[in-house]
Each structure stands twice: as structure tokens, then as C-alpha cells.
Design an enzyme around this catalytic site. Structure first.
Site, PDB file in Angstrom:
ATOM      1  N   LYS A  35      46.818  40.586  27.587  1.00 18.74           N
ATOM      2  CA  LYS A  35      45.974  40.523  28.793  1.00 18.74           C
ATOM      3  C   LYS A  35      44.504  40.433  28.372  1.00 18.74           C
ATOM      4  CE  LYS A  35      46.279  45.563  28.980  1.00 18.74           C
ATOM      5  NZ  LYS A  35      47.033  46.689  29.557  1.00 18.74           N
ATOM      6  N   TYR A 260      12.358  48.764  22.409  1.00 19.11           N
ATOM      7  CA  TYR A 260      12.144  49.171  23.802  1.00 19.11           C
ATOM      8  C   TYR A 260      12.281  50.681  23.946  1.00 19.11           C
ATOM      9  CZ  TYR A 260      12.524  44.320  25.402  1.00 19.11           C
ATOM     10  OH  TYR A 260      12.338  42.989  25.623  1.00 19.11           O
TER      11      TYR A 260
HETATM   12  C1  LIG Z   1      47.808  47.182  28.467  1.00 17.85           C
HETATM   13  C2  LIG Z   1      49.183  47.706  28.598  1.00 17.85           C
HETATM   14  C3  LIG Z   1      49.932  48.031  27.469  1.00 17.85           C
HETATM   15  C4  LIG Z   1      49.345  47.996  26.076  1.00 17.85           C
HETATM   16  O1  LIG Z   1      48.586  49.161  25.867  1.00 17.85           O
HETATM   17  P1  LIG Z   1      47.890  49.469  24.436  1.00 17.85           P
HETATM   18  O2  LIG Z   1      47.303  50.813  24.627  1.00 17.85           O
HETATM   19  O3  LIG Z   1      46.851  48.422  24.241  1.00 17.85           O
HETATM   20  O4  LIG Z   1      48.964  49.408  23.437  1.00 17.85           O
HETATM   21  C5  LIG Z   1      51.229  48.427  27.643  1.00 17.85           C
HETATM   22  N1  LIG Z   1      51.788  48.523  28.885  1.00 17.85           N
HETATM   23  C6  LIG Z   1      51.089  48.230  30.005  1.00 17.85           C
HETATM   24  C7  LIG Z   1      51.737  48.370  31.332  1.00 17.85           C
HETATM   25  C8  LIG Z   1      49.771  47.820  29.898  1.00 17.85           C
HETATM   26  O5  LIG Z   1      49.088  47.532  31.009  1.00 17.85           O
END
Ligand SMILES: *Cc1c(COP(=O)(O)O)cnc(C)c1O
Length: 363
Positions: A35, A260
Site C-alpha cells: 500500500k 531559521y
Molecule cells: C499495513 C498492513 C499490514 C502490514 O503492516 P506492517 O506493520 O507494515 O507489517 C498488515 N495488515 C494490514 C491489514 C495492514 O493494513
């Protein structure tokens, strides 16, 4: 000439990390979670990095379609399911699996079932249980009824039992330990048929032996750890190196201030290097004094406030550093988790925030 900033994506590290995740979970199949544009690494690159995964999992329906167009033939899972009835047609057209987490989704399926069933569609769905995260999913008490309702829908084929852990990286969480989430899962799923999918990266790394038919690792595949621990200790390799160069040097006298807000004041004479990387590249503006940075492979510290296009580092111990010296912000030689910890965030956020203006190469 372009600015010297560059993100190098190590596709071979993703392959290595995936193999490691699978080796830690004997008997389980693995979704490669990509994702958010492959956690900032690029969807297509992550797809190649996870070529040996049993499936790919993500949130974005349009990117799921893109994976099919890029030639991915194995399963694809929408981790948050479908967001509207129209998505069901996309799922049918591109053979996408999906999570089901709420009554509205059941209603949409029921309304569309006869049309879809007549076309021969049988969705593989993942019924999500809310075991304490309290974001998505049916409570353990409501789970069996949701399962029965789903099973009665004509366009539904296999149903996988799924939950997601809130604190798998914190063994003894006082409010919601993973053991409590597992207990709730077992209670809600008791007697129900179907494969099981529980483990994210934290659970794969820290809770071996959980009964999974499918694991769902994300961050570990990119060489980060969920709790900010040492990725190297687990044998994980960084999949992204953010690098730049020194583009300016200032010899600053005692008492002078830098950047800054004049947040850094030199106690004695200090040699300051200016690096072509700022928050508009995805480097966290909140990174404080002392955040580690590598110059010519040598560890030094961030000083002064990070600005949009530049940040400043202490070169006092690096007399050989000059304009053009190589700088590593994170990645090979400097774990992203270490930079994230210093900035009060997690490696996930840094990877995902890599800005579009940063050129990306593979290496
Ligand atoms: C993003 C996600 C994962 C992966 O999680 P990580 O902590 O990056 O391993 C697994 N399951 C679901 C439902 C997610 O949304």
C-alpha cells in the site's frame, strides 16, 4: 545539473527480506504489502521485489488494477475492502480479493449478488475481526453472525478469517497485549471454517509460531522494523537509501547561530556543512539537534532547523569533507529507524513521505 539528492531503491533487499519473512513463518503463505505506493518505494518496484510473494496486498483500488495491468497474475487483496458498490465490479473485472469489515459492505454484496453470481463471480473475501484495535472489523460477538451472512451470499466463495494486531511490537502492553487479541480472535472464530491471517511484520518478527495460513508483512520487507528495533539484528536489509551531497560549507565562529529560528548556537568555532535535502524532500522538519547523518560514510549530527531545501550538519570532526562530499540521510549505513526514532516518528512515515521531487534510481 539537477540537485544532488537521490533515493536509491534496492529491489534485491526487498527480495531478501521477503525470503526472510517466509523463512520465519514455515507453512504460511505471504502477502507482500505494498500500500501507499509500496511504502514510498514505488508500486512497480515493490511488485518486482515481491515477485516470489504468494499475493500482493494494498488499500488502493486503482493501484490494484494497475498491478494487474503490470502483469501480476497471483492473488491481490484489498486490505480495507471495497469502498462503494461500484468497487465490486472492479473486483470482479480484475479478480481482486477483499476484506469485509462492516455491515454496509455485507449489504452492498447482498444487493449485487445475483448479477455477479450469474456472471460466475465468486469472491474470495477476508472477514475482519475487531479484536481490540477498534478501527475496522466485527467484534468477536458479532463475528459468527457476520460469517453466516457472508456465507449465504451467492457471489461469495472462500472466506478467510482475519484480524490485525495493535501492539505486536510491544510484548507486554498493559492495555492490549497481543495475547489478549489472540484470545478474542479464538473466541470469535471458534468453530468457523476457513484459512487464518493474523500476522503483520511485528508478529512475524516477535511472535513466531502463531497459527497463520497467510502472513501480511509490510515494513519488514522494506528493511524497517515496526517498533524501531534493529532491523540488522533480524537480518533485514534497507530497501531505500536517501542520499545527497554537501553543497556549502561555513566556518562559524563561537556565539554565531545557524538557520531559521537560530536554533543552534556554536559554543566554539564549528564547521557547518549544508546538505541539499530538506522537508520538501521528505526529511522530517521536526528532526532535532543530534539526529544522525552520514558524511563520507562517517556519522555526524544534524544541527539547526531543517528547512525546505537544505539541512545543516556538524563537520567539525570531518576536516576532509568538502563540497560534493557524499551524504546519507538514511538507508545503507544508517538505519531509517534510527533517524525516525530521533525525530520522534517511525520509519514507515519517513519512507512513505519521500517527496515526488526526489529522483529515484535502482541500485
Ligand atoms: C499495513 C498492513 C499490514 C502490514 O503492516 P506492517 O506493520 O507494515 O507489517 C498488515 N495488515 C494490514 C491489514 C495492514 O493494513
Amino acid at each position: 545539473m539537477p540537485r544532488p539528492i537521490l533515493a536509491t531503491i534496492h529491489v534485491s533487499s526487498m527480495q531478501h527480506n521477503l525470503a526472510l519473512a517466509k523463512a520465519r513463518s514455515p507453512g504460511a503463505k505471504a502477502w507482500g504489502v505494498l500500500k501507499a505506493n509500496g511504502y514510498g518505494h514505488g508500486l512497480e518496484r515493490a511488485m518486482r521485489g515481491f515477485a516470489e510473494a504468494d499475493g500482493l496486498a494494498l488499500i488502493e483500488v486503482d493501484n490494484a488494477v494497475r498491478l494487474r495491468e503490470l502483469g501480476w497474475k497471483k492473488p491481490i487483496l484489498l486490505l480495507e475492502g471495497f469502498f462503494s458498490p461500484a468497487d465490486l465490479h472492479t473486483m470482479a473485472g480484475y479478480e481482486l480479493q477483499a476484506a469485509v469489515h462492516c455491515d454496509d459492505q455485507l449489504e452492498w454484496l447482498e444487493a449485487a449478488q445475483h448479477d455477479l453470481a450469474e456472471r460466475g463471480i465468486r469472491f474470495h473475501l477476508h472477514l475482519k475481526m475487531n479484536t481490540g484495535m477498534n478501527r475496522l472489523g466485527f467484534t468477536p460477538d458479532a463475528y459468527a453472525a457476520a460469517h453466516a451472512r457472508l456465507r449465504a451470499i451467492a457471489c461469495v466463495g472462500d472466506i478467510t478469517l482475519m484480524t490485525h494486531f495493535a501492539n505486536a511490537d510491544d510484548i507486554d502492553h498493559p492495555l492490549l497485549p497481543i495475547t489478549e487479541q489472540i484470545r478474542r480472535f479464538e473466541r470469535g472464530a471458534a468453530g468457523l471454517p476457513g484459512q487464518r491471517s493474523l500476522s503483520n511484520s511485528a508478529a512475524v518478527l516477535l511472535h513466531r509460531g502463531l497459527q497463520n495460513d497467510w502472513i501480511r508483512p509490510g515494513i519488514m520487507l522494506y528493511g524497517g522494523t515496526p517498533g524501531g528495533g534493529s532491523a540488522e539484528e533480524f537480518g533485514l536489509r534497507p530497501a531505500m537509501t536517501l542520499s545527497s551531497e554537501i553543497i556549502g560549507i561555513q566556518d562559524v565562529a563561537a556565539g554565531e547561530v545557524v538557520g531559521y529560528g537560530s536554533r543552534f548556537q556554536a559554543e566554539g568555532p564549528v564547521r557547518i556543512g549544508v546538505v541539499a535535502c530538506g522537508y520538501a524532500d521528505g526529511y522530517p522538519r521536526v528532526a532535532p539537534l543530534g539526529t544522525p547523518v552520514l558524511v563520507d560514510g562517517v556519522r555526524t549530527r544534524l544541527v539547526g532547523r531543517v528547512s525546505m531545501d537544505m539541512l545543516t550538519v556538524d563537520l567539525s570532526e570531518l576536516p576532509q569533507a568538502r563540497i560534493g562530499s557524499k551524504v546519507t540521510l538514511w538507508g545503507q549505513g544508517l538505519p531509517i529507524d534510527e533517524v525516525a526514532n530521533a525525530a520522534g516518528t517511525i520509519g514507515y512515515e519517513l519512507m512513505c513521505a519521500l517527496a515526488p521531487r526526489v529522483p529515484v534510481v535502482e541500485g
